[in-house]
Design an enzyme around this catalytic site. Structure first.
Site, PDB file in Angstrom:
ATOM      1  N   PRO A   1     102.634  63.839 -25.896  1.00 55.77           N
ATOM      2  CA  PRO A   1     104.088  64.003 -26.014  1.00 55.77           C
ATOM      3  C   PRO A   1     104.831  63.692 -24.713  1.00 55.77           C
ATOM      4  CG  PRO A   1     102.960  65.810 -27.097  1.00 55.77           C
ATOM      5  CD  PRO A   1     101.922  65.054 -26.343  1.00 55.77           C
ATOM      6  N   TYR A   2     104.225  64.064 -23.592  1.00 49.97           N
ATOM      7  CA  TYR A   2     104.814  63.778 -22.279  1.00 49.97           C
ATOM      8  C   TYR A   2     104.896  62.268 -22.039  1.00 49.97           C
ATOM      9  CZ  TYR A   2     104.998  63.500 -17.149  1.00 49.97           C
ATOM     10  OH  TYR A   2     105.322  63.182 -15.851  1.00 49.97           O
ATOM     11  N   TYR A   3     103.823  61.565 -22.360  1.00 50.93           N
ATOM     12  CA  TYR A   3     103.811  60.117 -22.167  1.00 50.93           C
ATOM     13  C   TYR A   3     104.785  59.414 -23.115  1.00 50.93           C
ATOM     14  CZ  TYR A   3     100.159  59.839 -18.690  1.00 50.93           C
ATOM     15  OH  TYR A   3      99.464  59.937 -17.524  1.00 50.93           O
TER      16      TYR A   3
END
Length: 217
Positions: free
Chosen positions: A128-130
C-alpha cells in the site's frame, strides 16, 4: 528561496531544516500539524506554519504565501494503517502538488521510496505504501511543476557519510541504504541544481560527493 518543508517534524524534514539553516542559501519554513511543533521550530528561529495534509487544497494553499519552493518529506509512518497511507502519502501529496500549482510556485522536490517507479521492485509487505508513492510521483510528473523525485534506499539513523550514488535505477550497488541526514543533503542540493530538474532517481550511499552525483544525472 523560501522553502516550505512539508513534514518538517519528521526525521528527514528536521535534517533538511538544519541543512538549509547551516548552508545559509535558503530559508526553511516548516509545515507542521501540531501547535507544539510550531513552538519547537520557533525556539530554533525557524518560521513554522500550522497545517494538516487532510485539510482542503485551499487550506493548504493558505500556508504557501511567499514560498518559492516546496519539499515534500511527509509520511504517515510505519505505525499507521493503509487508510492513513492513502490519506497522507497519496492524497496529502497530491493536495500539496495542487496547492503548489494554485499558488504559482514552480519548484517541487518529492521524497519517494526506492523502487517506487517499478511495480516489480515493490516490497510486498509494504505494497500500500508503494502504491501511494507510485501514484503520487506520477501525479507530480504529470503536473506542470519543475519537479525532482528522490527515491532513497533503506533509511538509517547514522551520522553523515557524505558520499552517494544517484541513478535513474540502481540495481548493481553493494549498498542499498543511506543515512537520513545524507538524504537531506541531496534534497538541499537539488533545489537549484538544474541536472535534477524534471528528473526522478534512486539514491543510496555511494562513492561520489553529493554535488558530483547530482551533476552526473
Amino acid at each position: 528561496m523560501n522553502v516550505l518543508i512539508v513534514g518538517a517534524n519528521g526525521q528527514i524534514g528536521q535534517h533538511l531544516v538544519d541543512e538549509l539553516k547551516d548552508e545559509g542559501k535558503h530559508k526553511p519554513v516548516a509545515f507542521v500539524r501540531k501547535e507544539e511543533q510550531v513552538e519547537k521550530f520557533k525556539e530554533q528561529d525557524v518560521e513554522a506554519r500550522l497545517g494538516n495534509l487532510e485539510d482542503s487544497v485551499d487550506e493548504i494553499k493558505e500556508r504557501m504565501a511567499d514560498i518559492d519552493a516546496v519539499v515534500f518529506t511527509a509520511g504517515s509512518g510505519g505505525s499507521t494503517g493503509s487508510d492513513k497511507t492513502l490519506l497522507i502519502d497519496l492524497d496529502g501529496a497530491v493536495k500539496v502538488i495542487e496547492a503548489t500549482k494554485a499558488s504559482g510556485i514552480d519548484r517541487f522536490v518529492m521524497v519517494s521510496a526506492f523502487g517506487a517507479d517499478d511495480r516489480d521492485r515493490w516490497n510486498e509487505e509494504l505494497k500500500p505504501y508503494y502504491v501511494a508513492k507510485h501514484f503520487a510521483d506520477m501525479w507530480l510528473m504529470d503536473s506542470s511543476l519543475n519537479y525532482t523525485i528522490v527515491r532513497p534506499g533503506m533509511l538509517e539513523n547514522k551520522e553523515t557519510i557524505g558520499k552517494v550514488l544517484a541513478k535513474d535505477v540502481i540495481t548493481d550497488s553493494d549498498v542499498f541504504s543511506i543515512p537520513r541526514v545524507d538524504v537531506a543533503k541531496v534534497l538541499a542540493a537539488s533545489l537549484e541544481n538544474e541536472n535534477t530538474y524534471h528528473k526522478s532517481f534512486d539514491l543510496v550511499t555511494g562513492d561520489k560527493s553529493v554535488e558530483d552525483a547530482l551533476n552526473g544525472l
